[in-house]
Design a protein around this motif. Structure first.
Motif, PDB file in Angstrom:
ATOM      1  N   GLY A 265       2.363  -1.705  -0.257  1.00  0.00           N
ATOM      2  CA  GLY A 265       1.125  -2.296  -0.477  1.00  0.00           C
ATOM      3  C   GLY A 265       0.443  -2.920   0.855  1.00  0.00           C
ATOM      4  N   ARG A 266       0.856  -3.309   1.463  1.00  0.00           N
ATOM      5  CA  ARG A 266       0.463  -3.574   2.917  1.00  0.00           C
ATOM      6  C   ARG A 266       0.023  -2.532   3.866  1.00  0.00           C
ATOM      7  NH1 ARG A 266       1.272  -3.409   8.004  1.00  0.00           N
ATOM      8  NH2 ARG A 266       3.507  -2.666   7.740  1.00  0.00           N
ATOM      9  N   GLU A 267       0.800  -1.296   3.690  1.00  0.00           N
ATOM     10  CA  GLU A 267       0.345   0.045   4.452  1.00  0.00           C
ATOM     11  C   GLU A 267      -0.732   0.634   3.667  1.00  0.00           C
ATOM     12  OE1 GLU A 267       4.001   2.144   4.963  1.00  0.00           O
ATOM     13  OE2 GLU A 267       4.766   0.842   5.956  1.00  0.00           O
ATOM     14  N   ASP A 268      -0.846   0.446   2.347  1.00  0.00           N
ATOM     15  CA  ASP A 268      -1.754   1.358   1.616  1.00  0.00           C
ATOM     16  C   ASP A 268      -3.295   0.428   1.800  1.00  0.00           C
ATOM     17  OD1 ASP A 268      -2.893   3.224  -0.059  1.00  0.00           O
ATOM     18  OD2 ASP A 268      -2.526   2.247  -1.710  1.00  0.00           O
ATOM     19  N   ALA A 269      -3.093  -0.812   1.863  1.00  0.00           N
ATOM     20  CA  ALA A 269      -4.425  -1.685   2.042  1.00  0.00           C
ATOM     21  C   ALA A 269      -4.690  -1.267   3.377  1.00  0.00           C
ATOM     22  CB  ALA A 269      -3.896  -3.054   1.855  1.00  0.00           C
ATOM     23  N   GLN A 270      -3.910  -1.378   4.444  1.00  0.00           N
ATOM     24  CA  GLN A 270      -4.247  -0.984   5.908  1.00  0.00           C
ATOM     25  C   GLN A 270      -4.901   0.363   6.027  1.00  0.00           C
ATOM     26  OE1 GLN A 270      -4.541  -2.976   8.560  1.00  0.00           O
ATOM     27  NE2 GLN A 270      -5.326  -1.179   9.561  1.00  0.00           N
ATOM     28  N   ALA A 271      -4.177   1.434   5.497  1.00  0.00           N
ATOM     29  CA  ALA A 271      -4.854   2.563   5.582  1.00  0.00           C
ATOM     30  C   ALA A 271      -6.216   2.818   4.636  1.00  0.00           C
ATOM     31  CB  ALA A 271      -3.953   3.688   4.645  1.00  0.00           C
ATOM     32  N   HIS A 272      -6.436   2.251   3.664  1.00  0.00           N
ATOM     33  CA  HIS A 272      -7.752   1.923   3.022  1.00  0.00           C
ATOM     34  C   HIS A 272      -8.819   1.152   3.974  1.00  0.00           C
ATOM     35  CE1 HIS A 272      -5.611   3.623  -0.639  1.00  0.00           C
ATOM     36  NE2 HIS A 272      -7.131   3.712  -1.130  1.00  0.00           N
TER      37      HIS A 272
END
Length: 200
Positions: A131-138
């Motif tokens: 979730g953290r990585e996906d939020a960062q990528a977005h």
């Protein structure tokens, strides 16, 4: 006199018989009371164990539901961000809410450790991280899109796609494990399902 003496002996015999009967009855009643007290204590202990297990299951269901809700909210906001980027709409508010929702997912994942079983905490860690990585990528995608695009946009889009897949895989592993726990599966069953999820 023989009849009087005989009646006397019969009376004494009856009295002794009554005393013996009373003593045996007392001992039997005492033994029965002890057995009943032990059975009652055991029943209370068993009932307390069952009630505790029901309470833990209820709290697990609540904690797991919080993770699912937090994941759903984050995934929905990320999807709205992708649509806004595609439509070239303002993304500032969505980018701000991503941080909040990613934090809520992290907290919800962390709270599952309170009610276990421990294998759930192991399974939910990758979900919080994904979730953290996906939020960062977005966030990166949103920032580069707001800047009018960049040569790195295709690379960032690839990161977003990869992080979305990873978050989805981690969420599936969590929901599989959570349903196994809530439906009465053993910790070993959860571990087997976790390993199977990692091999997908």
């Amino acid at each position: 006199m023989d009849q009087g003496l005989a009646a006397y002996y019969v009376g004494i015999g009856a009295f002794i018989g009554t005393l013996i009967t009373a003593a045996v009855s007392y001992l039997a009643a005492r033994h029965s009371a002890n057995i009943a007290a032990k059975a009652s204590a055991e029943q209370v202990a068993n009932q307390a164990t069952v009630e505790r297990a029901q309470w833990i299951r209820q709290e697990q269901r609540q904690a797991y539901g919080d993770v699912i809700r937090a994941y759903s909210q984050l995934a929905h906001t990320l999807a709205r961000l992708r649509v806004a980027i595609h439509d070239e709409a303002p993304t500032g508010e969505l980018l701000d809410s991503i941080d909040v929702q990613q934090s809520l997912l992290h907290v919800a994942c962390y709270n599952t450790r309170l009610f276990g079983p421990p294998v759930i905490a192991d399974i939910v860690k990758p979900l919080a991280e994904a979730g953290r990585e996906d939020a960062q990528a977005h966030r990166e995608l949103g920032m580069h899109s707001m800047a009018g695009g960049s040569p790195q946009l295709a690379e960032i889009q690839g990161k977003v796609n990869a992080s979305r897949r990873e978050m989805g895989r981690a969420f599936t592993a969590f929901t599989d494990a959570a349903s196994t726990v809530l439906l009465g599966g053993t910790e070993e069953a959860v571990e087997i399902r976790r390993r199977a999820g990692l091999e997908r």
